[in-house]
Every structure is written in structure tokens, then in C-alpha cells.
Write a protein that holds these residues in place. Structure first.
Motif, mmCIF file in Angstrom:
data_model
loop_
_atom_site.group_PDB
_atom_site.id
_atom_site.type_symbol
_atom_site.label_atom_id
_atom_site.label_comp_id
_atom_site.label_asym_id
_atom_site.label_seq_id
_atom_site.Cartn_x
_atom_site.Cartn_y
_atom_site.Cartn_z
ATOM 1 N N ASN A 223 0.840 -1.189 0.000
ATOM 2 C CA ASN A 223 0.000 0.000 0.000
ATOM 3 C C ASN A 223 0.876 1.239 0.000
ATOM 4 O O ASN A 223 1.611 1.485 0.958
ATOM 5 C CB ASN A 223 -0.919 0.006 1.225
ATOM 6 C CG ASN A 223 -1.934 -1.130 1.179
ATOM 7 O OD1 ASN A 223 -2.497 -1.399 0.118
ATOM 8 N ND2 ASN A 223 -2.148 -1.789 2.305
ATOM 9 N N VAL A 224 0.793 1.996 -1.072
ATOM 10 C CA VAL A 224 1.617 3.189 -1.216
ATOM 11 C C VAL A 224 1.010 4.334 -0.431
ATOM 12 O O VAL A 224 -0.152 4.690 -0.623
ATOM 13 C CB VAL A 224 1.744 3.587 -2.699
ATOM 14 C CG1 VAL A 224 2.583 4.851 -2.832
ATOM 15 C CG2 VAL A 224 2.370 2.450 -3.498
ATOM 16 N N LEU B 36 4.516 10.523 -4.988
ATOM 17 C CA LEU B 36 5.218 11.423 -5.891
ATOM 18 C C LEU B 36 6.623 10.923 -6.186
ATOM 19 O O LEU B 36 7.073 10.948 -7.336
ATOM 20 C CB LEU B 36 5.270 12.835 -5.297
ATOM 21 C CG LEU B 36 5.918 13.915 -6.183
ATOM 22 C CD1 LEU B 36 5.205 13.996 -7.527
ATOM 23 C CD2 LEU B 36 5.898 15.259 -5.490
ATOM 24 N N ASP B 37 7.319 10.416 -5.155
ATOM 25 C CA ASP B 37 8.669 9.880 -5.363
ATOM 26 C C ASP B 37 8.637 8.662 -6.278
ATOM 27 O O ASP B 37 9.484 8.513 -7.162
ATOM 28 C CB ASP B 37 9.300 9.500 -4.022
ATOM 29 C CG ASP B 37 9.686 10.718 -3.194
ATOM 30 O OD1 ASP B 37 9.879 11.793 -3.796
ATOM 31 O OD2 ASP B 37 9.788 10.595 -1.961
ATOM 32 N N LEU B 38 7.662 7.784 -6.080
ATOM 33 C CA LEU B 38 7.541 6.602 -6.926
ATOM 34 C C LEU B 38 7.206 6.972 -8.363
ATOM 35 O O LEU B 38 7.702 6.360 -9.309
ATOM 36 C CB LEU B 38 6.481 5.655 -6.369
ATOM 37 C CG LEU B 38 6.854 4.895 -5.095
ATOM 38 C CD1 LEU B 38 5.662 4.116 -4.569
ATOM 39 C CD2 LEU B 38 8.028 3.954 -5.352
ATOM 40 N N LEU B 39 6.376 7.993 -8.535
ATOM 41 C CA LEU B 39 6.034 8.448 -9.887
ATOM 42 C C LEU B 39 7.262 8.986 -10.606
ATOM 43 O O LEU B 39 7.454 8.743 -11.799
ATOM 44 C CB LEU B 39 4.945 9.519 -9.820
ATOM 45 C CG LEU B 39 3.519 9.015 -9.587
ATOM 46 C CD1 LEU B 39 2.594 10.176 -9.279
ATOM 47 C CD2 LEU B 39 3.024 8.247 -10.803
ATOM 48 N N LEU C 291 -0.113 3.007 -10.467
ATOM 49 C CA LEU C 291 0.986 3.969 -10.559
ATOM 50 C C LEU C 291 1.264 4.325 -12.022
ATOM 51 O O LEU C 291 1.535 5.480 -12.350
ATOM 52 C CB LEU C 291 2.243 3.392 -9.904
ATOM 53 C CG LEU C 291 3.364 4.385 -9.568
ATOM 54 C CD1 LEU C 291 2.908 5.357 -8.490
ATOM 55 C CD2 LEU C 291 4.612 3.643 -9.106
ATOM 56 N N GLU C 292 1.186 3.324 -12.907
ATOM 57 C CA GLU C 292 1.366 3.565 -14.342
ATOM 58 C C GLU C 292 0.306 4.533 -14.859
ATOM 59 O O GLU C 292 0.605 5.437 -15.646
ATOM 60 C CB GLU C 292 1.284 2.250 -15.114
ATOM 61 C CG GLU C 292 2.531 1.398 -15.060
ATOM 62 C CD GLU C 292 3.549 1.798 -16.117
ATOM 63 O OE1 GLU C 292 3.744 3.014 -16.349
ATOM 64 O OE2 GLU C 292 4.161 0.886 -16.705
ATOM 65 N N ASN D 20 1.112 7.947 -13.636
ATOM 66 C CA ASN D 20 2.270 8.460 -14.346
ATOM 67 C C ASN D 20 1.884 8.993 -15.718
ATOM 68 O O ASN D 20 2.358 10.043 -16.155
ATOM 69 C CB ASN D 20 3.331 7.367 -14.484
ATOM 70 C CG ASN D 20 4.604 7.870 -15.138
ATOM 71 O OD1 ASN D 20 5.287 8.739 -14.606
ATOM 72 N ND2 ASN D 20 4.921 7.327 -16.302
ATOM 73 N N GLN D 21 0.979 8.271 -16.396
ATOM 74 C CA GLN D 21 0.514 8.731 -17.706
ATOM 75 C C GLN D 21 -0.298 10.006 -17.567
ATOM 76 O O GLN D 21 -0.168 10.939 -18.379
ATOM 77 C CB GLN D 21 -0.329 7.641 -18.369
ATOM 78 C CG GLN D 21 -0.850 7.999 -19.756
ATOM 79 C CD GLN D 21 0.268 8.223 -20.765
ATOM 80 O OE1 GLN D 21 1.372 7.719 -20.597
ATOM 81 N NE2 GLN D 21 -0.018 8.980 -21.804
ATOM 82 N N ASN D 22 -1.127 10.077 -16.515
ATOM 83 C CA ASN D 22 -1.889 11.302 -16.267
ATOM 84 C C ASN D 22 -0.958 12.472 -15.997
ATOM 85 O O ASN D 22 -1.190 13.600 -16.454
ATOM 86 C CB ASN D 22 -2.827 11.106 -15.071
ATOM 87 C CG ASN D 22 -3.962 10.160 -15.380
ATOM 88 O OD1 ASN D 22 -4.237 9.857 -16.544
ATOM 89 N ND2 ASN D 22 -4.625 9.657 -14.349
#
Length: 230
Positions: free
Chosen positions: A7-8, A14-17, A70-71, A74-76
Motif C-alpha cells: 500500500n503506497v 510522488l517519489d515513486l512516480l 501507478l502507471e 504516471n501517464q496522467n
């Protein structure tokens, strides 16, 4: 292969993105540049291979559902940054003022009373309302102080008449003229400034504030000084 459920937390997202975005960019650039991996220099092959490996490790750590979420984010984020680039570029390329300026960079701050007694959505609405009433075209975003986390907003905006900056009643309003310069450098600077929190709370509404302007840029009707009454 599904990884371990992870669970993020919001402050990790934001760091993971950013990390996932770096991996995806490295992979995308390499695959667009080379049809065959044998044609690439060893150093670029190593960077490509590392990005693929680290991306798969991230997938394993997050699990299928969280990774694909997350993908999507990231695209958004990518699409939001592209829109931001387009809008800021439009403002920076706007008609030249008689004094040589093209746009202004605004920083809206809030006094203690506004921060403690006015809800966040109403502070945002106040920034939107001020920009809508005073500028021809604008794009703005929330930001937070690096030291104390104090909320404020940044905006790149264009005025076609003299504006009274003291009309901002919730704190201080700082205005800096965007000097005539290389558009590429200016664009990168302001996209970085306004895009820093473009994905904050991205599962909710977008933090970015845009004008709905279809303004036809042309020579202004009158000369003005954006610093007047600052």
C-alpha cells in the motif's frame, strides 16, 4: 507474476512516480532510437537493461494492482505536464509589451488568518477568482515552502492593462516580470516550478488552475507597468 501487496502512502506516491517516469523515459528513448539492441553502444545498452530490471523490481514490490495504478497516474502526470508546457509556452510567446515584457510570474501567499480560518478549497477559489478577474491568460498551481511547508500558489499570467496588486486581500502578492529570454529556458523553468505539485492528490482533482482563454494575442491597447502598485 504478481508481487507482494504494497500500500503506497500518499507521501511516497510522488517519489515513486518520479522513479517510474525515469525508468519509462530511459526505456522509451532507447527503443525509439534503436531497432536492434545490437546497434546500440554498450553504455546505452547497460542503461536500458538497468531501467528494465529496476522497473520489474518495482512491479514485484508493489504488486500488479498498485503498479498499474501507478502507471495510470504516471501517464496522467505526463499528459498534465504536456498541457502545462503548451499553456505556458503560449503565454511566453504572447504579444510583446511596449516595454519589452511578455508575461509575469506571480506568487500568491496567505497570511496566518487565511491559512488558519479559510478552508483550502476557498483559498484555491480566491486565487482562481483573482486571476480570472485580472488577467487575460494564466496557469497556476499550488506549492509548499521547503522549510515550513507553508502553502502558496505560483502563476504565469498575462495582463493587458494595469493591475492593482494590493487587491489580493489574503496575504502578499509578488509579481516578477518575465524578461525577454530564450523561450526554451524560460519554459523549462516555469514548467518545473508549476509542475512540482501537479500530481499531488492526483487521485482527486487536478491541482492545476487554467484559464479558459482563447485569447488572440496581438499588440496591447495601452502600455502598462506590471510592477505598478506592487
Amino acid at each position: 507474476m504478481k508481487g507482494v501487496k504494497h500500500n503506497v502512502k500518499p507521501n511516497e506516491q510522488l517519489d515513486l512516480l518520479k522513479i517510474l517516469g525515469q525508468f519509462n523515459r530511459t526505456i522509451s528513448i532507447f527503443e525509439k532510437k534503436y531497432d536492434n539492441i545490437e546497434d546500440a553502444p554498450p553504455r546505452e545498452v547497460a542503461q536500458y537493461s538497468t531501467a528494465l530490471e529496476q522497473r520489474f523490481i518495482l512491479f514485484q514490490e508493489l504488486g500488479d494492482e498498485e503498479f498499474h495504478n501507478l502507471e495510470r497516474l504516471n501517464q496522467n502526470r505526463y499528459q498534465r505536464i504536456k498541457r502545462l508546457q503548451h499553456r505556458i509556452s503560449k503565454i511566453l510567446r504572447g504579444f510583446p509589451m511596449e516595454d519589452g515584457s511578455t508575461a509575469v510570474f506571480l506568487t500568491f501567499t496567505f497570511d496566518d488568518d487565511a491559512l488558519h480560518n479559510v478552508q483550502a478549497k476557498y483559498r484555491r477559489n480566491a486565487v482562481t477568482r483573482w486571476l480570472k478577474e485580472h488577467s487575460v491568460d494564466y496557469v497556476a498551481n499550488i506549492d509548499f515552502g521547503k522549510v515550513n511547508g507553508r502553502e502558496h500558489f505560483h502563476a504565469v499570467a498575462y495582463f493587458d492593462s494595469v493591475q492593482d496588486l494590493t487587491s489580493w486581500k489574503y496575504g502578499a502578492l509578488n509579481c516578477k516580470k518575465v524578461p525577454p529570454t530564450d523561450e526554451g529556458k524560460a519554459l523549462s523553468k516555469y514548467v518545473a516550478k508549476l509542475g512540482a505539485h501537479a500530481v499531488k492528490d492526483s487521485t482527486k482533482r487536478s491541482a492545476l488552475i487554467y484559464s479558459r482563454s482563447n485569447h488572440e494575442y496581438g499588440k496591447p491597447k495601452e502600455k502598462y507597468n506590471p510592477y505598478e502598485n506592487a
